[in-house]
Design a protein around this motif. Structure first.
Motif: not given
Lengths: 433, 178
Positions: A141-160, A162-170
């Motif tokens: 991704v471009v530099a501006n999207d790095l925070r979004l990537v971090a939120h998506r990683i948090a979503d991935f970890v959260y879902e793996k 807890t079993g629930d969808k993460g909402v960090f990239s909302t």
């Protein structure tokens, strides 16, 4: 990532027409507006270690830190100190070491700049207790999207884990008031990366995300009365959908995004109407001699919750979306307003006045049992996260208006602490596609 | 739809910003047919004429207008009440006479509340106050078409702070000539 619109060619013209009311659609550089302060103590939290990503030192965003802050704010994770450890996604961790540190899960990763200027981010999640690889992700991704990537990683970890969808990239929308200037902001769910969608010398209230996350309805007083706009987030273009005689307020989207419910006083009194979200003649939804306002649709679109003082005091009611069969939902107390429904349909959040204090309450709809979940006294305007696990709301602390997130039991709260002015009127956007 | 907004908007623009204001069309997309587009008075039949009449009326009624500018324009309310106190009857009578004297005159009644409670519910409470004033002016013979009752809820307090004195000043309806 989505960027708010930068220009409105006719901004100058509009400014002239609205003269004293300074309205400009604008773009501001993203800046850090919030601080997370976890003030509660959790019950069961997953201890997780997130090592500094290899290459974080030279990257514009510290991915590991953003991921950990997201997970901790959810109330379901507790960070385990990783010291100076930095491990990429390819290295298999020494599990016994991390077990000793008390971690149940471990995240490793790397970030590297690509030849075309973008960044390559890779991560892997490990189950420390079982010594298992739980999977990984990679992004370019471009530099501006790095925070979004971090939120998506948090979503991935959260879902793996807890079993629930993460909402960090909302995303969330909220309003600030600084001096006599009102600003409508769209920000990441952690409050960062805020971008102004509208700036006005007159108040802005009741922003509401369309179900597809591309538009926001809100009430603006820029023409010296409340009128409802629908604002396209990506282009910044907006259209006036309700400017009828009297007041126009409390817009709420139907789940299919085609219809808006709103409170209009065009026929006298504050009453509920339905209108096409693209505009058009409103249809009166219900008729009472009292105040009816703050409509909100159920997820199936078949019912509408709203506030009415038809019984002598403001209470939450529910009726069919046709306007038929209204029935009272709140019975305790003499002031119950601002209903919000969890997307899973199980919970009702609302504000109830208790001994003169306005407190966020959560009701389990199946039992009708309601609980106050804050110790503040001027709570307002709750909105559920799209996974139904958290609520964002406005409150006052030390005389300042601020936004909080809380778990539904009230045990974990995080303050999204603004640096400038008062912050209010939050609405949590839908899951990103 | 609500074309009468032309009537208030055009003179408001002219008086507030002088002749430098160009009545360019607003480019806000107007699906409802009720947008700020009516500010583009010239594009709608009759709109321009109405606007001009409104401006002329201000000039014709100048001495009277001056008198009303110094008159009380704020009606205060008790806590949790929409009843107009007896002391404001004469104030409303003089406004009613002034409005009735010019059928082109337009007035907005802006209802307000104190800071306690939710924003949307307070907006509805402020609307009850403004509609109470509108109803009283109607009883005094003012045409419905000359008055618009709107609300600012708790968004525009006259006095800041959470003291009872401040909140008393904020529970009000303001009479705004447009």
């Amino acid at each position: 990532m989505m960027l708010l619109s930068q220009h409105w060619d006719n901004a100058q013209m509009l400014k002239r027409l609205l003269f004293c009311f300074f309205i400009v659609l604008q773009s501001l550089p993203a800046f850090s507006q919030f601080r997370i302060e976890v003030s509660g103590v959790g019950l069961t939290q997953i201890p997780i270690a997130i090592a500094s990503f290899k290459g974080d030192d030279s990257a514009p965003q510290k991915i590991a830190g953003i991921v950990l802050a997201d997970l901790e704010r959810s109330g379901q994770f507790r960070g385990v100190d990783t010291g100076t450890a930095s491990m990429d996604e390819g290295s298999r961790p020494e599990f016994s070491n991390w077990r000793q540190k008390g971690a149940d899960a471990f995240v490793t990763g790397s970030i590297a700049k690509l030849a075309d200027g973008r960044y390559d981010i890779r991560m892997r999640l490990w189950d420390v207790a079982r010594g298992q690889d739980l999977g990984g992700q990679s992004f370019a991704v471009v530099a501006n999207d790095l925070r979004l990537v971090a939120h998506r990683i948090a979503d991935f970890v959260y879902e793996k884990l807890t079993g629930d969808k993460g909402v960090f990239s909302t995303r969330i929308v909220y309003v600030t008031k600084g001096g006599q200037t009102f600003n409508l902001w769209v920000a990441d769910a952690d409050g960062e990366n805020a971008q102004s969608a509208l700036k006005s010398a007159e108040p802005i209230i009741s922003p509401s995300w369309a179900p597809n996350g591309s538009q926001i309805a809100y009430v603006s007083f820029e023409s010296r009365k409340p009128v409802i706009y629908v604002h396209d987030v990506a282009s910044g273009k907006r259209r006036l959908v309700a400017n009828f005689k009297g007041s126009n307020s409390a817009p709420a989207w139907s789940p299919d995004g085609k219809t808006l419910a709103a409170t209009l006083s065009r026929d006298g009194g504050s009453q509920l109407y339905l209108m096409d979200a693209s505009g058009g003649e409103p249809q009166r939804l219900a008729q009472s001699g009292s105040i009816d306002t703050e409509p909100t649709f159920t997820v199936d679109g078949k019912s509408i919750y709203f506030v009415s003082d038809r019984g002598g005091s403001p209470q939450v009611y529910r009726m069919a979306a046709s306007g038929n069969n209204p029935e009272r939902v709140t019975f305790s107390g003499t002031y119950n307003i601002s209903p919000a429904l969890s997307p899973d349909g199980k919970w009702l959040a609302y504000i109830s006045r208790v001994s003169g204090a306005f407190k966020l309450h959560v009701m389990e709809l199946s039992t009708g049992v309601a609980t106050a979940i804050t110790d503040t006294s001027a709570d307002e305007n709750p909105s559920f996260s799209p996974n139904s696990r958290m609520i964002i709301y406005a409150t006052q602390q030390q005389g300042r208006e601020s936004l909080m997130t809380t778990t539904l039991d009230g045990k974990i709260k995080a303050r999204l602490a603004g640096q400038n002015g008062d912050i209010r009127e939050p609405d949590w956007g839908p899951m990103q596609k | 739809m609500k074309k009468w907004i032309l009537v208030i908007a055009v003179p408001l623009l002219l008086t507030a910003c002088g002749s430098a204001v160009k009545l360019d069309p607003v480019t806000v997309e107007d699906k409802a047919g009720t947008s700020t587009r009516p500010l583009d008075a010239g594009s709608k039949a009759g709109g321009s004429g109405v606007g001009q009449s409104g401006v002329a009326a201000v000039d014709l009624g100048k001495s009277n207008q001056d008198a009303m500018q110094t008159a009380t324009k704020v009606i205060y309310f008790d806590y949790d009440s929409f009843a107009i106190r007896p002391e404001f009857q004469s104030v409303l009578e003089s406004h009613a006479r002034f409005i009735k004297a010019d059928k082109y005159k337009r007035v907005a009644i802006e209802g307000h509340t104190d800071e306690r409670g939710g924003r949307e519910y307070n907006l509805a409470l402020g609307q009850k106050r403004s509609e109470a004033v509108k109803a009283r002016l109607g009883l005094l013979g003012v045409a419905d078409s000359q008055i618009e009752a709107v609300s600012f809820g708790k968004e525009k307090p006259a006095a800041t702070g959470s003291t009872e004195a401040a909140m008393e000043k904020n529970r009000r309806a303001e009479i705004a000539y447009r």
